[in-house]
Design an enzyme around this catalytic site. Structure first.
Site, PDB file in Angstrom:
ATOM      1  N   GLN A 206       0.870  -1.182   0.000  1.00 25.03           N
ATOM      2  CA  GLN A 206       0.000   0.000   0.000  1.00 25.03           C
ATOM      3  C   GLN A 206       0.905   1.231   0.000  1.00 25.03           C
ATOM      4  OE1 GLN A 206      -3.742  -0.666   0.274  1.00 25.03           O
ATOM      5  NE2 GLN A 206      -2.640  -2.438  -0.559  1.00 25.03           N
ATOM      6  N   ARG A 226      -4.268   4.108   4.376  1.00 26.57           N
ATOM      7  CA  ARG A 226      -3.624   4.761   3.236  1.00 26.57           C
ATOM      8  C   ARG A 226      -4.106   4.111   1.941  1.00 26.57           C
ATOM      9  NH1 ARG A 226       1.384   5.810   3.481  1.00 26.57           N
ATOM     10  NH2 ARG A 226       1.508   5.654   5.736  1.00 26.57           N
ATOM     11  N   ALA A 247     -11.581   2.701   4.736  1.00 23.98           N
ATOM     12  CA  ALA A 247     -10.637   1.825   4.039  1.00 23.98           C
ATOM     13  C   ALA A 247      -9.874   2.577   2.953  1.00 23.98           C
ATOM     14  CB  ALA A 247     -11.394   0.641   3.439  1.00 23.98           C
ATOM     15  N   HIS A 248      -8.973   1.832   2.280  1.00 24.25           N
ATOM     16  CA  HIS A 248      -8.075   2.485   1.320  1.00 24.25           C
ATOM     17  C   HIS A 248      -8.825   3.012   0.098  1.00 24.25           C
ATOM     18  CE1 HIS A 248      -7.115  -1.721  -0.637  1.00 24.25           C
ATOM     19  NE2 HIS A 248      -8.379  -1.411  -0.700  1.00 24.25           N
ATOM     20  N   ASN A 249      -8.288   4.124  -0.424  1.00 26.32           N
ATOM     21  CA  ASN A 249      -8.766   4.774  -1.654  1.00 26.32           C
ATOM     22  C   ASN A 249     -10.133   5.438  -1.505  1.00 26.32           C
ATOM     23  OD1 ASN A 249      -6.450   3.580  -2.725  1.00 26.32           O
ATOM     24  ND2 ASN A 249      -7.575   1.880  -3.634  1.00 26.32           N
TER      25      ASN A 249
END
Length: 351
Positions: A206, A226, A247-249
């Protein structure tokens, strides 16, 4: 025990100037604190909410020892001098800010803190006991890093931002100005990214970061992952309650409100001014349109149009979901009636 209030005083008239409201009654009354109507004594101002039914509040005020009250503009006549505002909570905020000014640390750099030689910490910032500021990190003017907080490599903390004890802002993450991050929040932990390979789960690195824009407040024990390749973004003015996972994104717009125990799956997009009530969940890769409210425990599994008010699982317009829930309460009686009708029909057939 309630925090001790400051010893300075203010007249109701001067408080009205701070709150941009108007006084009804004696504006010269001097105030030394804020308290509930139950607890207020002489010299204190109390608060009347904007509830439609004033009866119980009015009876309480008649018995209160308070010297004044903050009230909605359209409140009926009151037995106390009052500060009237369209939004009485704004008056309460101004009173609380006056009587409970923010504490300022008594140090700029505590001797037990670790600050890398290659970090850039403004002279007006405060770094608390056992806090860590790693190589390449930037802490801007007026920022406060409380005890045992961690600022990772190349991370940035903006002007006048308050980082409470135990917060972890990990490498490369960016926090804007005038933010508040409450205890034990983690900003920039790895996104949950794995792919099956030869019978095991292979970790996908990540390599993105988290970008938190200005005037954001993040509750205790919030975790924000991240991005995998890009940034996870929290828009300016957004407020996040305790125990939320992002969560990511994920991309969260400006002035959103996210209540406790919400879980937002990867690559979800919340447009501006979205409200997610308690325990809402989202599937990944969905978009929630501007100004939408998702009621408590709603589950977002597909895109939601702007301006919607939805609830349930699967999501429905909130009024429709309420009708369904009301109907379900009648279900046992309906089943009983159907069985009685079936028996009646069987009896008629035999005859």
């Amino acid at each position: 025990m309630i925090q001790k209030q400051q010893s300075h005083t203010i007249s109701l008239h001067d408080l009205a100037r701070l709150a941009e409201g108007r006084v009804v009654g004696d504006g010269s009354v001097m105030l030394s604190g804020v308290a509930s109507a139950h607890d207020a004594g002489p010299g204190q101002i109390t608060f009347l909410s904007g509830a439609k039914n004033y009866a119980s509040y009015l009876e309480l005020l008649k018995k209160s020892q308070a010297s004044a009250v903050i009230a909605p503009e359209d409140a009926p006549e009151l037995n106390l001098p009052s500060l009237r505002l369209k939004n009485p909570y704004y008056g309460l905020v101004k009173a609380l800010e006056f009587f409970f000014p923010a504490d300022k640390p008594g140090y700029s750099l505590h001797p037990t803190a670790f600050v890398s030689e290659n970090a850039a910490v403004d002279l007006s910032a405060s770094i608390g006991p056992h806090a860590v500021v790693e190589e390449g990190a930037i802490v801007e003017a007026g920022a406060v890093i409380c005890p045992q907080a961690y600022i990772g490599r190349n991370a940035r903390v903006g002007k006048n931002t308050l980082v409470h004890p135990g917060v972890r802002i990990l490498k490369d993450c960016v926090v804007g100005s005038n933010c508040i991050i409450h205890a034990n929040a983690v900003i920039g932990s790895d996104g949950f990214g794995f792919t099956p390979h030869q019978g095991r789960q292979l970790k996908v690195p990540q390599v993105g970061n988290v970008v938190i824009e200005d005037d954001v407040e993040i509750g205790a024990c919030v975790t924000i992952d991240r991005g995998a390749l890009v940034s996870t973004i929290i828009g300016a003015g957004t407020k996040i309650d305790n125990m939320v996972h992002i969560a990511h994104n994920v991309q969260i717009g400006r002035n959103c409100v996210i209540v406790a125990q919400v879980g937002i799956s990867g690559s979800t997009i919340l447009e501006d001014e979205v409200t997610l009530a308690g325990q809402v969940g989202t599937a990944g890769h969905v978009r929630v349109g501007k100004g939408t409210t998702v009621a408590a425990r709603g589950v977002v599994t597909s895109d939601v149009e702007p301006g919607s008010f939805v609830s349930g699982f699967p999501l429905k317009p909130h009024n429709e979901e309420r009708r369904i829930m009301a109907s379900l309460r009648k279900l046992p009686d309906l089943i009983k009636k159907v069985r009685e009708l079936e028996k009646l029909l069987e009896g008629n057939e035999k005859k």
